[in-house]
Scaffold this motif. Structure first.
Motif, PDB file in Angstrom:
ATOM      1  N   ASP A 221       1.719  16.345  -2.047  1.00  0.00           N
ATOM      2  CA  ASP A 221       2.307  15.335  -2.909  1.00  0.00           C
ATOM      3  C   ASP A 221       2.194  13.985  -2.217  1.00  0.00           C
ATOM      4  OD1 ASP A 221       3.642  13.858  -4.727  1.00  0.00           O
ATOM      5  OD2 ASP A 221       5.516  14.993  -4.666  1.00  0.00           O
ATOM      6  N   PRO A 222       1.200  13.166  -2.573  1.00  0.00           N
ATOM      7  CA  PRO A 222       1.006  11.901  -1.862  1.00  0.00           C
ATOM      8  C   PRO A 222       2.142  10.922  -2.068  1.00  0.00           C
ATOM      9  CG  PRO A 222      -0.451  12.028  -3.763  1.00  0.00           C
ATOM     10  CD  PRO A 222       0.193  13.365  -3.631  1.00  0.00           C
ATOM     11  N   SER A 223       2.792  10.951  -3.236  1.00  0.00           N
ATOM     12  CA  SER A 223       3.867   9.995  -3.493  1.00  0.00           C
ATOM     13  C   SER A 223       5.035  10.200  -2.540  1.00  0.00           C
ATOM     14  CB  SER A 223       4.331  10.117  -4.950  1.00  0.00           C
ATOM     15  OG  SER A 223       4.840  11.421  -5.211  1.00  0.00           O
ATOM     16  N   LYS A 224       5.369  11.446  -2.230  1.00  0.00           N
ATOM     17  CA  LYS A 224       6.464  11.707  -1.303  1.00  0.00           C
ATOM     18  C   LYS A 224       6.097  11.257   0.113  1.00  0.00           C
ATOM     19  CE  LYS A 224       8.461  15.604  -3.830  1.00  0.00           C
ATOM     20  NZ  LYS A 224       8.842  17.027  -3.768  1.00  0.00           N
ATOM     21  N   SER A 225       4.856  11.499   0.519  1.00  0.00           N
ATOM     22  CA  SER A 225       4.437  11.087   1.860  1.00  0.00           C
ATOM     23  C   SER A 225       4.407   9.569   1.989  1.00  0.00           C
ATOM     24  CB  SER A 225       3.055  11.668   2.177  1.00  0.00           C
ATOM     25  OG  SER A 225       3.079  13.080   2.133  1.00  0.00           O
ATOM     26  N   LEU A 226       3.909   8.894   0.965  1.00  0.00           N
ATOM     27  CA  LEU A 226       3.898   7.434   0.997  1.00  0.00           C
ATOM     28  C   LEU A 226       5.313   6.868   1.006  1.00  0.00           C
ATOM     29  CD1 LEU A 226       1.014   6.714  -1.558  1.00  0.00           C
ATOM     30  CD2 LEU A 226       0.916   6.426   0.912  1.00  0.00           C
ATOM     31  N   GLY A 227       6.185   7.450   0.183  1.00  0.00           N
ATOM     32  CA  GLY A 227       7.557   6.971   0.146  1.00  0.00           C
ATOM     33  C   GLY A 227       8.294   7.214   1.453  1.00  0.00           C
ATOM     34  N   ALA A 228       8.079   8.380   2.054  1.00  0.00           N
ATOM     35  CA  ALA A 228       8.736   8.670   3.334  1.00  0.00           C
ATOM     36  C   ALA A 228       8.253   7.728   4.424  1.00  0.00           C
ATOM     37  CB  ALA A 228       8.490  10.124   3.720  1.00  0.00           C
ATOM     38  N   GLU A 229       6.945   7.451   4.454  1.00  0.00           N
ATOM     39  CA  GLU A 229       6.416   6.547   5.466  1.00  0.00           C
ATOM     40  C   GLU A 229       6.892   5.118   5.225  1.00  0.00           C
ATOM     41  OE1 GLU A 229       4.826   5.515   8.881  1.00  0.00           O
ATOM     42  OE2 GLU A 229       4.900   7.569   8.099  1.00  0.00           O
ATOM     43  N   LYS A 230       7.054   4.727   3.962  1.00  0.00           N
ATOM     44  CA  LYS A 230       7.588   3.399   3.647  1.00  0.00           C
ATOM     45  C   LYS A 230       9.021   3.262   4.164  1.00  0.00           C
ATOM     46  CE  LYS A 230       8.665   0.334  -0.243  1.00  0.00           C
ATOM     47  NZ  LYS A 230      10.083   0.216   0.174  1.00  0.00           N
TER      48      LYS A 230
ATOM     49  N   LEU B 178       0.810  -1.210   0.000  1.00  0.00           N
ATOM     50  CA  LEU B 178       0.000   0.000   0.000  1.00  0.00           C
ATOM     51  C   LEU B 178       0.847   1.266   0.000  1.00  0.00           C
ATOM     52  CD1 LEU B 178      -2.785  -1.010   2.556  1.00  0.00           C
ATOM     53  CD2 LEU B 178      -2.838  -1.145   0.070  1.00  0.00           C
ATOM     54  N   LEU B 179       2.064   1.195   0.539  1.00  0.00           N
ATOM     55  CA  LEU B 179       2.924   2.370   0.592  1.00  0.00           C
ATOM     56  C   LEU B 179       3.881   2.461  -0.588  1.00  0.00           C
ATOM     57  CD1 LEU B 179       3.896   2.391   4.388  1.00  0.00           C
ATOM     58  CD2 LEU B 179       2.240   3.861   3.232  1.00  0.00           C
ATOM     59  N   PHE B 180       3.943   1.454  -1.404  1.00  0.00           N
ATOM     60  CA  PHE B 180       4.871   1.464  -2.530  1.00  0.00           C
ATOM     61  C   PHE B 180       4.235   2.188  -3.712  1.00  0.00           C
ATOM     62  CE2 PHE B 180       6.538  -0.498  -6.439  1.00  0.00           C
ATOM     63  CZ  PHE B 180       7.867  -0.121  -6.312  1.00  0.00           C
ATOM     64  N   VAL B 181       4.943   3.169  -4.248  1.00  0.00           N
ATOM     65  CA  VAL B 181       4.481   3.936  -5.405  1.00  0.00           C
ATOM     66  C   VAL B 181       5.469   3.736  -6.537  1.00  0.00           C
ATOM     67  CG1 VAL B 181       3.882   6.218  -6.289  1.00  0.00           C
ATOM     68  CG2 VAL B 181       3.398   5.644  -3.909  1.00  0.00           C
TER      69      VAL B 181
END
Length: 249
Positions: A211-220, A88-91
């Motif tokens: 920017d959702p991709s940056k937030s998802l990547g940082a949380e990953k 879910l966190l991988f973009v």
């Protein structure tokens, strides 16, 4: 040595109270103006953005409370969020969104952001001009606890009195304290989802959006490096230590 001042009660009645009341009324008025200026499309949030935000919250909860579950369960949940196949966190690199391109493709988003910025800039510019013209140079209040010299520039803006105690607040500084400190009051009056959070809005003005991709990547990345230490086997030792401390104390 810092000098103590005796504040006139007229300053309280004609400077401190009117300035605070005006700031509250302007915040409430700006909230209703912002609601009227919103377009119909902005009333419904994007389902994808809401879903990604909920995923980030759940991943943060896993990092914060992961020690309360066994290591096997923690690893299974972390794999569910961060694996590079269907996590879910991988973009993927080709699917990340550019907020600037998204704004250019959606004119309503740019118009809504411009309206929000105008609803903040214009009232605050006029209010600051009003405060600077009528109330400049006043020592309006005194904070009932001591402060260090680092707070002098923040609390005594507009007055040049280096011998005065730092706990005294100028009228201009009182304006800024109300500007950034009334969020809790507006939450009580207008609800949690109000449009008067100037601190968050000023931060949003420096960019073009979330920017959702940056937030998802940082949380990953944060979840990948999280260390698991199961807390359950240590509960008995902690309880025994607490009981011994209570008995011996």
């Amino acid at each position: 040595m810092a000098e103590d001042l005796v504040l006139d009660t007229a300053i309280r009645d004609w400077v401190l109270i009117p300035l605070s009341v005006v700031m509250v009324l302007i915040g409430i008025l700006r909230y209703f103006v912002s609601k009227l200026m919103r377009s119909s499309s902005s009333q419904l949030p994007d389902a994808k953005i809401v879903k990604e935000g909920q995923v980030i919250i759940r991943a943060r909860n896993l990092r914060a409370s992961g020690n309360l579950i066994p290591a096997k369960s923690f690893r299974a949940r972390r794999f569910y969020y961060s694996n590079e196949e269907n996590g879910l966190l991988f973009v993927p690199k080709g699917q990340d969104q550019n907020p600037q391109a998204q704004m250019l493709s959606d004119p309503n988003m740019a118009m809504d952001m411009m309206k929000k910025n105008l609803s903040m800039i214009i009232p605050q510019t006029l209010t600051f001009a009003w405060v600077n013209f009528f109330f400049s140079g006043f020592v309006a209040a005194k904070i009932p606890f001591p402060l260090t010299q680092r707070f002098r520039s923040m609390l005594q803006n507009g007055i040049d009195l280096s011998t005065v105690d730092v706990s005294y607040v100028s009228s201009r500084s009182w304006y800024f304290l109300n500007l950034f400190g009334l969020r809790g009051l507006f939450s009580l009056i207008l609800g949690e989802e109000n449009a008067t959070d100037d601190t968050q809005r000023m931060m949003q003005m420096s960019g073009f959006g979330f920017d959702p991709s940056k937030s998802l990547g940082a949380e990953k990345d944060n979840l990948d490096i999280a260390q698991h230490d199961w807390a359950l086997p240590k509960f008995e030792q902690r309880a025994e230590a607490v009981l011994r401390k209570l008995v011996n104390g």
